[in-house]
Design an enzyme around this catalytic site. Structure first.
Site, mmCIF file in Angstrom:
data_model
loop_
_atom_site.group_PDB
_atom_site.id
_atom_site.type_symbol
_atom_site.label_atom_id
_atom_site.label_comp_id
_atom_site.label_asym_id
_atom_site.label_seq_id
_atom_site.Cartn_x
_atom_site.Cartn_y
_atom_site.Cartn_z
ATOM 1 N N CYS A 29 -6.878 1.807 -5.180
ATOM 2 C CA CYS A 29 -6.193 2.794 -6.099
ATOM 3 C C CYS A 29 -7.216 3.798 -6.670
ATOM 4 C CB CYS A 29 -5.490 1.844 -7.195
ATOM 5 S SG CYS A 29 -4.987 2.969 -8.712
ATOM 6 N N CYS B 179 -7.516 3.564 -10.365
ATOM 7 C CA CYS B 179 -8.159 2.275 -10.697
ATOM 8 C C CYS B 179 -9.985 2.687 -10.641
ATOM 9 C CB CYS B 179 -7.957 1.247 -9.842
ATOM 10 S SG CYS B 179 -6.091 0.619 -9.925
ATOM 11 N N ARG C 113 -2.016 -3.803 -4.183
ATOM 12 C CA ARG C 113 -0.730 -3.219 -4.037
ATOM 13 C C ARG C 113 -0.180 -3.215 -2.905
ATOM 14 N NH1 ARG C 113 -1.932 3.082 -4.475
ATOM 15 N NH2 ARG C 113 -3.576 3.386 -3.257
#
Length: 294
Positions: free
Chosen positions: A159, A162, A186
């Site tokens: 991500c 992130c 995810r």
């Protein structure tokens, strides 16, 4: 995360403490004019009859964010509410203008007078209990010597937000914030993303492995008895829809990616607001939402 209204509403909790300093008497009038201009709505809104339920609906949205463009307001398909179309999203507002509901993924019910996310109040206790099921030994912790606040962050190595958050980990620590990472691949269980996170959690030095993975450096493939699947499932049950997801020790969601100083400000405000509520009252959830996501 592209829920525009939700994101901009989240700005309230991050800026509510910021007030302009009082100037000298000679500057009072210009300052007042400047403040009035800053507070004036800048987004478009349909013409509505003063004092009507439609007018109260528009005002309710303005209370939370004066810059939203409201394209339409009218009767809702349920009694006691008005329906507004604002920046591509449907919003429901009670006829008295006090409550605002955002349907869709996750949903959220706001008290526009108290500027509180009532849905978040209800979810916080559940999230706090869920987090207790993950042992401290299964968290990857980056903390200063004497943290002022501790947050749990569901993270993913792929991500972008992130990675941005982790690139500033030293500054979060300097702000007195301890970060406890939990895994949320995810792409789902069994994906390449999942396997990378398992390798991180199976590494001898998890902190280094997580930093390497988020810096696109090679992390040796490893497998072991791990809790990545458990953490992923807890994230889903906690209502995670995007990474990163930042939760306070009380289970309150305070955002996705939030800059270090801004996060410290938000955590300080939540702590200050909840001090008088120590005698058994539920913690107050600030009106916050992910600023970054999938």
């Amino acid at each position: 995360m592209k829920r525009i209204i939700f994101a901009v509403l989240g700005a309230i909790s991050l800026s509510a403490c910021a007030q302009a300093p009082q100037g000298a008497a000679a500057k009072a009038e210009p300052a007042a004019k400047a403040d009035a201009a800053a507070a004036a709505p800048t987004g478009k809104a349909p013409e509505v009859k003063a004092g009507s339920a439609d007018a109260r609906a528009v005002e309710a949205i303005r209370q939370l964010n004066p810059n939203i463009t409201i394209d339409k307001v009218g009767a809702a398909p349920m009694p006691g509410f008005r329906e507004a179309l604002a920046q591509g999203q449907v919003v429901y507002i009670s006829d008295d203008g006090r409550y605002l509901f955002l349907p869709g993924s996750g949903g959220a019910l706001f008290d526009t007078q108290a500027k509180k996310n009532l849905s978040e109040d209800s979810l916080a206790g559940m999230r706090k209990d869920l987090l207790k099921t993950i042992p401290a030994s299964e968290r990857i912790v980056f903390a200063p010597a004497n943290p002022k606040h501790t947050v749990t962050i569901f993270t993913d190595v792929e991500c972008g937000y992130c990675r941005k958050l982790h690139s500033e980990i030293a500054e979060y620590n300097r702000q007195g914030i301890a970060i406890e990472y939990l895994a949320f691949p995810r792409m789902g269980i069994g994906s390449e993303d999942y396997k990378k996170m398992v390798s991180v959690w199976c590494a001898a030095d998890r902190r280094k492995a997580l930093t390497d993975a988020k810096s696109e450096q090679n992390v040796p493939n490893k497998d072991c008895k791990n809790s990545v699947t458990q953490q992923y499932n807890v994230g889903q049950r906690a209502g995670l829809t995007g990474t990163p997801m930042i939760l306070t020790a009380e289970g309150i969601q305070v955002g996705g990616y939030v800059p270090p100083a801004q996060l410290r400000q938000t955590l300080d405000k939540i702590a200050a607001d909840n001090k008088p509520a120590a005698a058994g009252a539920k913690p107050t959830a600030a009106v916050a939402a992910p600023a970054g996501g999938l």
